[in-house]
Design a protein around this motif. Sequence first.
Motif, PDB file in Angstrom:
ATOM      1  N   LYS A   1      20.912  -9.695   0.825  1.00  0.00           N
ATOM      2  CA  LYS A   1      21.103  -8.487   0.025  1.00  0.00           C
ATOM      3  C   LYS A   1      22.219  -7.644   0.626  1.00  0.00           C
ATOM      4  N   SER A   2      22.230  -7.520   1.929  1.00  0.00           N
ATOM      5  CA  SER A   2      23.265  -6.743   2.597  1.00  0.00           C
ATOM      6  C   SER A   2      24.646  -7.337   2.328  1.00  0.00           C
ATOM      7  N   ALA A   3      24.757  -8.652   2.396  1.00  0.00           N
ATOM      8  CA  ALA A   3      26.040  -9.312   2.130  1.00  0.00           C
ATOM      9  C   ALA A   3      26.453  -9.112   0.678  1.00  0.00           C
ATOM     10  N   THR A   4      25.485  -9.177  -0.225  1.00  0.00           N
ATOM     11  CA  THR A   4      25.775  -8.963  -1.645  1.00  0.00           C
ATOM     12  C   THR A   4      26.224  -7.530  -1.880  1.00  0.00           C
ATOM     13  N   ASP A   5      25.529  -6.588  -1.267  1.00  0.00           N
ATOM     14  CA  ASP A   5      25.911  -5.173  -1.403  1.00  0.00           C
ATOM     15  C   ASP A   5      27.311  -4.942  -0.871  1.00  0.00           C
ATOM     16  N   HIS A   6      27.616  -5.541   0.270  1.00  0.00           N
ATOM     17  CA  HIS A   6      28.943  -5.370   0.869  1.00  0.00           C
ATOM     18  C   HIS A   6      30.020  -5.961  -0.046  1.00  0.00           C
ATOM     19  N   ALA A   7      29.735  -7.119  -0.625  1.00  0.00           N
ATOM     20  CA  ALA A   7      30.688  -7.747  -1.546  1.00  0.00           C
ATOM     21  C   ALA A   7      30.911  -6.867  -2.770  1.00  0.00           C
ATOM     22  N   GLU A   8      29.854  -6.239  -3.268  1.00  0.00           N
ATOM     23  CA  GLU A   8      29.974  -5.345  -4.425  1.00  0.00           C
ATOM     24  C   GLU A   8      30.811  -4.111  -4.083  1.00  0.00           C
ATOM     25  N   VAL A   9      30.610  -3.560  -2.892  1.00  0.00           N
ATOM     26  CA  VAL A   9      31.409  -2.410  -2.455  1.00  0.00           C
ATOM     27  C   VAL A   9      32.874  -2.826  -2.354  1.00  0.00           C
ATOM     28  N   ASP A  10      33.128  -3.968  -1.736  1.00  0.00           N
ATOM     29  CA  ASP A  10      34.507  -4.464  -1.619  1.00  0.00           C
ATOM     30  C   ASP A  10      35.160  -4.582  -2.985  1.00  0.00           C
ATOM     31  N   ARG A  11      34.440  -5.213  -3.929  1.00  0.00           N
ATOM     32  CA  ARG A  11      34.981  -5.414  -5.275  1.00  0.00           C
ATOM     33  C   ARG A  11      35.257  -4.082  -5.953  1.00  0.00           C
ATOM     34  N   ALA A  12      34.307  -3.162  -5.860  1.00  0.00           N
ATOM     35  CA  ALA A  12      34.465  -1.864  -6.511  1.00  0.00           C
ATOM     36  C   ALA A  12      35.630  -1.077  -5.922  1.00  0.00           C
ATOM     37  N   VAL A  13      35.772  -1.107  -4.612  1.00  0.00           N
ATOM     38  CA  VAL A  13      36.874  -0.373  -3.979  1.00  0.00           C
ATOM     39  C   VAL A  13      38.210  -0.996  -4.351  1.00  0.00           C
ATOM     40  N   ARG A  14      38.295  -2.330  -4.325  1.00  0.00           N
ATOM     41  CA  ARG A  14      39.551  -2.991  -4.728  1.00  0.00           C
ATOM     42  C   ARG A  14      39.917  -2.633  -6.167  1.00  0.00           C
ATOM     43  N   GLU A  15      38.939  -2.690  -7.066  1.00  0.00           N
ATOM     44  CA  GLU A  15      39.197  -2.359  -8.469  1.00  0.00           C
ATOM     45  C   GLU A  15      39.629  -0.905  -8.620  1.00  0.00           C
ATOM     46  N   ARG A  16      39.040  -0.026  -7.835  1.00  0.00           N
ATOM     47  CA  ARG A  16      39.419   1.391  -7.893  1.00  0.00           C
ATOM     48  C   ARG A  16      40.877   1.574  -7.479  1.00  0.00           C
ATOM     49  N   VAL A  17      41.281   0.892  -6.411  1.00  0.00           N
ATOM     50  CA  VAL A  17      42.672   0.986  -5.950  1.00  0.00           C
ATOM     51  C   VAL A  17      43.618   0.433  -7.012  1.00  0.00           C
ATOM     52  N   ILE A  18      43.278  -0.707  -7.576  1.00  0.00           N
ATOM     53  CA  ILE A  18      44.141  -1.330  -8.592  1.00  0.00           C
ATOM     54  C   ILE A  18      44.273  -0.420  -9.815  1.00  0.00           C
ATOM     55  N   ARG A  19      43.142   0.153 -10.270  1.00  0.00           N
ATOM     56  CA  ARG A  19      43.188   1.085 -11.423  1.00  0.00           C
ATOM     57  C   ARG A  19      44.020   2.320 -11.089  1.00  0.00           C
ATOM     58  N   ALA A  20      43.817   2.864  -9.902  1.00  0.00           N
ATOM     59  CA  ALA A  20      44.559   4.073  -9.514  1.00  0.00           C
ATOM     60  C   ALA A  20      46.051   3.798  -9.456  1.00  0.00           C
ATOM     61  N   ARG A  21      46.426   2.636  -8.951  1.00  0.00           N
ATOM     62  CA  ARG A  21      47.855   2.268  -8.924  1.00  0.00           C
ATOM     63  C   ARG A  21      48.411   2.170 -10.336  1.00  0.00           C
ATOM     64  N   ALA A  22      47.642   1.583 -11.234  1.00  0.00           N
ATOM     65  CA  ALA A  22      48.099   1.427 -12.618  1.00  0.00           C
ATOM     66  C   ALA A  22      48.261   2.780 -13.296  1.00  0.00           C
ATOM     67  N   VAL A  23      47.313   3.669 -13.082  1.00  0.00           N
ATOM     68  CA  VAL A  23      47.391   5.003 -13.690  1.00  0.00           C
ATOM     69  C   VAL A  23      48.594   5.766 -13.136  1.00  0.00           C
ATOM     70  N   LEU A  24      48.811   5.679 -11.837  1.00  0.00           N
ATOM     71  CA  LEU A  24      49.962   6.357 -11.234  1.00  0.00           C
ATOM     72  C   LEU A  24      51.264   5.759 -11.751  1.00  0.00           C
ATOM     73  N   SER A  25      51.311   4.450 -11.865  1.00  0.00           N
ATOM     74  CA  SER A  25      52.511   3.790 -12.380  1.00  0.00           C
ATOM     75  C   SER A  25      52.808   4.226 -13.814  1.00  0.00           C
TER      76      SER A  25
END
Length: 70
Positions: free
Chosen positions: A8-32
């Motif tokens: 569960k901990s590994a799954t939670d960590h993977a979900e956090v990683d995915r969410a943070v990466r997606e947030r960065v990608i979206r933020a870059r797109a909005v800024l662009s």
Amino acid sequence: MTAGYDEKSATDHAEVDRAVRERVIRARAVLSEASATHDTNALSPALDELEDALHAAREYGVTVPPTGSG
């Protein structure tokens, strides 16, 4: 620790990683987009969001894709 907890901990960590990466990608797109359209009202909040997203990535130890790759 039990195996179930570790999984569960590994799954939670993977979900956090995915969410943070997606947030960065979206933020870059909005800024662009704000930059490309010269939307001065959108630039500052878009930059703030990207800075916050990158801060979260550093805080959680998430490696984000280089600019332009996502």
